[in-house]
Design a protein around this motif. Structure first.
Motif, mmCIF file in Angstrom:
data_model
loop_
_atom_site.group_PDB
_atom_site.id
_atom_site.type_symbol
_atom_site.label_atom_id
_atom_site.label_comp_id
_atom_site.label_asym_id
_atom_site.label_seq_id
_atom_site.Cartn_x
_atom_site.Cartn_y
_atom_site.Cartn_z
ATOM 1 N N ARG A 97 0.846 -1.189 0.000
ATOM 2 C CA ARG A 97 0.000 0.000 0.000
ATOM 3 C C ARG A 97 0.885 1.243 0.000
ATOM 4 N NH1 ARG A 97 -3.173 1.324 3.838
ATOM 5 N NH2 ARG A 97 -4.949 1.954 2.604
ATOM 6 N N MET A 98 0.512 2.214 -0.812
ATOM 7 C CA MET A 98 1.322 3.424 -0.915
ATOM 8 C C MET A 98 0.419 4.648 -1.044
ATOM 9 S SD MET A 98 2.741 3.032 -4.834
ATOM 10 C CE MET A 98 3.593 4.586 -4.758
ATOM 11 N N PRO A 99 0.803 5.763 -0.418
ATOM 12 C CA PRO A 99 -0.006 6.989 -0.555
ATOM 13 C C PRO A 99 0.233 7.628 -1.920
ATOM 14 C CG PRO A 99 1.930 7.435 0.773
ATOM 15 C CD PRO A 99 1.968 5.970 0.467
ATOM 16 N N VAL A 100 -0.813 8.128 -2.538
ATOM 17 C CA VAL A 100 -0.699 8.805 -3.828
ATOM 18 C C VAL A 100 -1.517 10.087 -3.789
ATOM 19 C CG1 VAL A 100 -0.272 6.741 -5.216
ATOM 20 C CG2 VAL A 100 -2.620 7.454 -4.796
ATOM 21 N N ASP A 101 -0.973 11.123 -4.412
ATOM 22 C CA ASP A 101 -1.718 12.367 -4.620
ATOM 23 C C ASP A 101 -2.375 12.268 -5.982
ATOM 24 O OD1 ASP A 101 -1.016 13.529 -2.207
ATOM 25 O OD2 ASP A 101 0.844 14.372 -3.009
ATOM 26 N N ALA A 102 -3.700 12.248 -6.004
ATOM 27 C CA ALA A 102 -4.452 12.057 -7.247
ATOM 28 C C ALA A 102 -5.021 13.382 -7.734
ATOM 29 C CB ALA A 102 -5.582 11.056 -7.041
ATOM 30 N N SER A 103 -4.830 13.672 -9.040
ATOM 31 C CA SER A 103 -5.465 14.803 -9.711
ATOM 32 C C SER A 103 -6.369 14.212 -10.780
ATOM 33 C CB SER A 103 -4.423 15.735 -10.349
ATOM 34 O OG SER A 103 -3.571 16.296 -9.363
ATOM 35 N N ILE A 104 -7.666 14.512 -10.704
ATOM 36 C CA ILE A 104 -8.654 13.844 -11.554
ATOM 37 C C ILE A 104 -9.480 14.907 -12.273
ATOM 38 C CG2 ILE A 104 -10.512 12.136 -11.591
ATOM 39 C CD1 ILE A 104 -9.563 11.259 -8.790
ATOM 40 N N ARG A 105 -9.641 14.732 -13.595
ATOM 41 C CA ARG A 105 -10.450 15.678 -14.361
ATOM 42 C C ARG A 105 -11.182 14.909 -15.460
ATOM 43 N NH1 ARG A 105 -5.378 16.243 -15.370
ATOM 44 N NH2 ARG A 105 -5.122 18.006 -13.987
ATOM 45 N N ALA A 106 -12.311 15.457 -15.894
ATOM 46 C CA ALA A 106 -13.131 14.801 -16.915
ATOM 47 C C ALA A 106 -13.162 15.621 -18.188
ATOM 48 C CB ALA A 106 -14.554 14.595 -16.409
ATOM 49 N N VAL A 107 -13.179 14.925 -19.342
ATOM 50 C CA VAL A 107 -13.424 15.558 -20.634
ATOM 51 C C VAL A 107 -14.487 14.727 -21.339
ATOM 52 C CG1 VAL A 107 -11.092 16.499 -20.848
ATOM 53 C CG2 VAL A 107 -11.577 14.236 -21.774
ATOM 54 N N SER A 108 -15.136 15.294 -22.359
ATOM 55 C CA SER A 108 -16.175 14.568 -23.059
ATOM 56 C C SER A 108 -15.868 14.426 -24.526
ATOM 57 C CB SER A 108 -17.526 15.264 -22.948
ATOM 58 O OG SER A 108 -17.615 16.152 -21.941
ATOM 59 N N GLY A 109 -16.525 13.459 -25.131
ATOM 60 C CA GLY A 109 -16.382 13.243 -26.560
ATOM 61 C C GLY A 109 -17.582 12.492 -27.086
ATOM 62 N N THR A 132 -17.931 10.038 -21.656
ATOM 63 C CA THR A 132 -17.002 10.713 -20.746
ATOM 64 C C THR A 132 -15.675 9.967 -20.677
ATOM 65 O OG1 THR A 132 -18.818 11.531 -19.393
ATOM 66 C CG2 THR A 132 -16.650 11.482 -18.371
ATOM 67 N N ARG A 133 -14.595 10.718 -20.683
ATOM 68 C CA ARG A 133 -13.251 10.179 -20.450
ATOM 69 C C ARG A 133 -12.666 10.934 -19.267
ATOM 70 N NH1 ARG A 133 -15.451 7.062 -22.972
ATOM 71 N NH2 ARG A 133 -14.991 6.246 -25.068
ATOM 72 N N ILE A 134 -12.086 10.217 -18.328
ATOM 73 C CA ILE A 134 -11.564 10.824 -17.108
ATOM 74 C C ILE A 134 -10.062 10.577 -17.037
ATOM 75 C CG2 ILE A 134 -11.663 10.838 -14.587
ATOM 76 C CD1 ILE A 134 -14.605 9.964 -14.861
ATOM 77 N N CYS A 135 -9.294 11.663 -16.914
ATOM 78 C CA CYS A 135 -7.837 11.600 -16.845
ATOM 79 C C CYS A 135 -7.411 11.638 -15.384
ATOM 80 C CB CYS A 135 -7.212 12.771 -17.594
ATOM 81 S SG CYS A 135 -7.698 12.840 -19.339
ATOM 82 N N VAL A 136 -6.554 10.713 -15.008
ATOM 83 C CA VAL A 136 -6.120 10.587 -13.619
ATOM 84 C C VAL A 136 -4.588 10.626 -13.565
ATOM 85 C CG1 VAL A 136 -6.232 9.210 -11.511
ATOM 86 C CG2 VAL A 136 -8.135 9.144 -13.144
ATOM 87 N N SER A 137 -4.050 11.580 -12.815
ATOM 88 C CA SER A 137 -2.609 11.653 -12.563
ATOM 89 C C SER A 137 -2.368 11.222 -11.124
ATOM 90 C CB SER A 137 -2.110 13.084 -12.774
ATOM 91 O OG SER A 137 -0.787 13.214 -12.312
ATOM 92 N N LEU A 138 -1.446 10.278 -10.923
ATOM 93 C CA LEU A 138 -1.159 9.744 -9.590
ATOM 94 C C LEU A 138 0.315 9.961 -9.268
ATOM 95 C CD1 LEU A 138 -3.127 6.363 -9.838
ATOM 96 C CD2 LEU A 138 -3.862 8.451 -8.692
ATOM 97 N N LEU A 139 0.578 10.717 -8.223
ATOM 98 C CA LEU A 139 1.945 11.013 -7.817
ATOM 99 C C LEU A 139 2.255 10.275 -6.523
ATOM 100 C CD1 LEU A 139 4.531 12.719 -8.251
ATOM 101 C CD2 LEU A 139 3.462 14.494 -6.855
ATOM 102 N N ASP A 140 3.341 9.502 -6.531
ATOM 103 C CA ASP A 140 3.754 8.762 -5.345
ATOM 104 C C ASP A 140 4.078 9.739 -4.214
ATOM 105 O OD1 ASP A 140 4.837 7.137 -3.427
ATOM 106 O OD2 ASP A 140 6.378 6.245 -4.708
ATOM 107 N N ALA A 141 3.332 9.652 -3.107
ATOM 108 C CA ALA A 141 3.521 10.567 -1.977
ATOM 109 C C ALA A 141 4.244 9.906 -0.820
ATOM 110 C CB ALA A 141 2.170 11.096 -1.513
#
Length: 561
Positions: free
Chosen positions: A265-277, A281-290
């Motif tokens: 198990r590891m902590p992650v800082d998640a940045s989540i945003r949605a775009v459409s087409g 819906t498509r959702i982009c997720v960036s996960l940074l190892d914290a």
């Protein structure tokens, strides 16, 4: 077509603003995309730009240094990209000298551009928000294959959140995104509205252990968040999927615990945003190892309560008091701020109250102390405080405070302080740089403008003396002085050294001198004498160098005209 009308169209400018805001939160190296634009066209220079009504903002650069690498912008009037944005059509200039519009642009001679190729960057609602460019120093033809390749880079870049916004379809040419996603340092993935994984970059494979082939089609919450955070991630995805189109693009940020392929198990800082087409819906997720800021003890403490977590964050000034407001605990960081010994916390805290000021510059009333507000039941977040202790530098903090609750009653309060002194100074320097840039953009260079420029710099560094020296033949002459001195004297000491070596010179004392460069020569020296011996010389030198770079460019344009 009315180029200016198209360039300053309100809908297009709004699209540029959205793209700029969202791209600032996307952990993608736009310089890498600029490098791709250069590579596919066999050109030495690549540029990704966003063009608003005032600036051509160079968000991605490859093969360019000097003033543009420092400022990352060029005035729209001097830009070649404005014609692409205004027309909405690609530009394929084999020889800039033969094109009247290009020949008049100062950037062409400044960078020595012989050939220019650019493809529009399409944003939300079909608006042209900028361009993807390739530049060469010598005149040359752009082959059919190179034109197609550059168009492909622009199309792929247009799929990025913030550029595409609501108009993009991430499932179209999704494989084209793979090289760009693999350029990310952070883990990046794309899921559909149900959470099924559609894209998974190389950093995600390295961090979590699964290959791209293993995860495609797997629900995100069952793969990475199989425990308590599964409910959280599913709720976020459902919320984003249900948002109306005009509210898409906002970033949700959250710290969660992910599980790797080997069960760690590891902590992650998640940045989540949605775009459409067109496909949904498509959702982009960036996960940074914290993990670097989470150890097992701190995590356990955070889950048990805010107080224990804050008290264990010894790098943050922490203060605790009893139900009557009497100090009980101060960690080493707080004692360092107060310049107090461990045994004198109560005395130092009481003495410091007289030096505590609010954002209005007035002393803080005891009822408004963060600890008093917390004892009254308020959850205090980012309350601004200023410590003005005679004989010591002014320090600025943001305070968080909460009650310590045991059973049904409050037993005290805990306060955590975040030092924002440097950040406040940085904002002042950025405001100064923006003011100088706008002054030069509006008025161009002149001796009068130079006097206003050194005055603006001095105002941002109270007590400083700032002077501009420009070369007259082989000798430096004083051109502007923030203290209004009209005496015409020759340069000496660090000023002459900087002019001769074209390098930053420090001292004696708190003096800093930086060169003012043109395209291929040093025009002069920007010199500052600072009153604060504790000032960060490297930071201030970088600040002055950015201003000097902007000034040098406008002197170049002034002399060119």
């Amino acid at each position: 077509m009315d180029d200016n009308g198209e360039l300053y169209d309100e809908r297009r400018l709004a699209a540029v603003d959205r793209a700029t805001a969202i791209l600032s939160g996307v952990p993608l190296s736009m310089d890498a995309i600029a490098g791709a634009a250069a590579s596919v066209t066999a050109a030495p220079i690549g540029v990704i730009s966003l063009v608003d009504g005032e600036w051509d903002r160079l968000i991605g650069l490859h093969g360019i240094g000097g003033v543009f690498a420092l400022t990352r912008r060029i005035a729209v009037a001097d830009s070649l990209c404005r014609t692409v944005v205004a027309s909405g059509e690609p530009a394929w200039l084999a020889d800039t000298a033969a094109d009247p519009t290009a020949a008049r642009a100062a950037v062409v001679s400044y960078l020595g551009i012989g050939a220019f190729a650019a493809v529009p960057l399409i944003g939300s609602d079909g608006a042209v928000v900028g361009s993807v460019c390739a530049l060469d120093h010598a005149p040359r033809e752009w082959t059919v294959a190179q034109r197609a390749a550059l168009t492909g880079v622009a199309t792929t870049a247009g799929l990025l959140p913030g550029v595409a916004g609501m108009a993009a379809e991430l499932t179209v040419n999704l494989l084209d995104l793979v090289p760009l996603l693999d350029a990310l340092a952070e883990s990046f993935l794309v899921v559909d509205g149900d959470g099924a994984i559609l894209a998974w970059n190389a950093a995600a494979a390295t961090t979590f252990g699964w290959t791209r082939e293993e995860v495609l089609g797997t629900p995100l919450h069952t793969l990475l968040f199989p425990d308590r955070d599964a409910v959280t991630i599913r709720a976020i995805l459902a919320t984003l999927s249900a948002l109306p189109a005009e509210r898409r693009g906002a970033v949700r940020r959250r710290t969660m615990w992910a599980t790797t392929k080997d069960g760690r198990r590891m902590p992650v800082d998640a940045s989540i945003r949605a775009v459409s087409g067109a496909g949904g819906t498509r959702i982009c997720v960036s996960l940074l190892d914290a993990s670097g800021r989470f150890d097992a003890e701190a995590d356990a403490s955070r889950r048990e309560g805010l107080l224990q977590a804050v008290l264990n964050s010894l790098g943050t000034p922490v203060y605790a008091c009893d139900a009557k407001g009497i100090p009980l605990f101060g960690n080493p960081a707080l004692l360092d701020v107060m310049e107090a010994k461990p045994g004198s916390l109560v005395e130092a805290a009481l003495r410091l109250h007289e030096y505590l000021f609010g954002p209005d510059g007035e002393p803080v009333h005891p009822a408004d102390y963060p600890s008093a507000r917390a004892l009254a039941g308020e959850i205090v977040r980012d309350a601004p405080l200023t410590f003005r202790v005679p004989g010591r530098p002014v320090r600025r903090f943001l305070a968080n405070a909460e009650r310590i609750v045991v059973g049904s009653g409050a037993e005290g309060a805990v306060v955590a302080l975040r030092d924002v002194t440097s950040a406040s100074q940085d904002r002042g320097r950025r405001a100064c740089e923006l003011a100088v840039a706008r002054l030069l953009l509006r008025c161009g260079y002149s001796v009068e403008v130079a006097q206003r420029l050194v005055g603006a710099i001095a105002d941002s560094q109270p007590g400083a003396r700032v002077r501009l020296w420009l070369a007259e033949g082989t000798e430096l002459r004083l051109t502007a002085d923030s203290r209004g001195t009209s005496e015409q004297v020759s340069g000496e000491g660090r000023v002459d050294t900087t002019f001769t070596t074209a390098a930053v010179t420090f001292g004696p004392g708190t003096g800093i001198a930086v060169p003012v460069r043109g395209a291929d020569e040093v025009y002069g020296v920007l010199d500052a004498e600072l009153p604060d011996a504790d000032a960060e010389p490297d930071v201030l030198a970088a600040h002055l160098s950015r201003i000097a770079a902007d000034l040098g460019y406008h002197i170049y344009v002034h002399r060119l005209g």
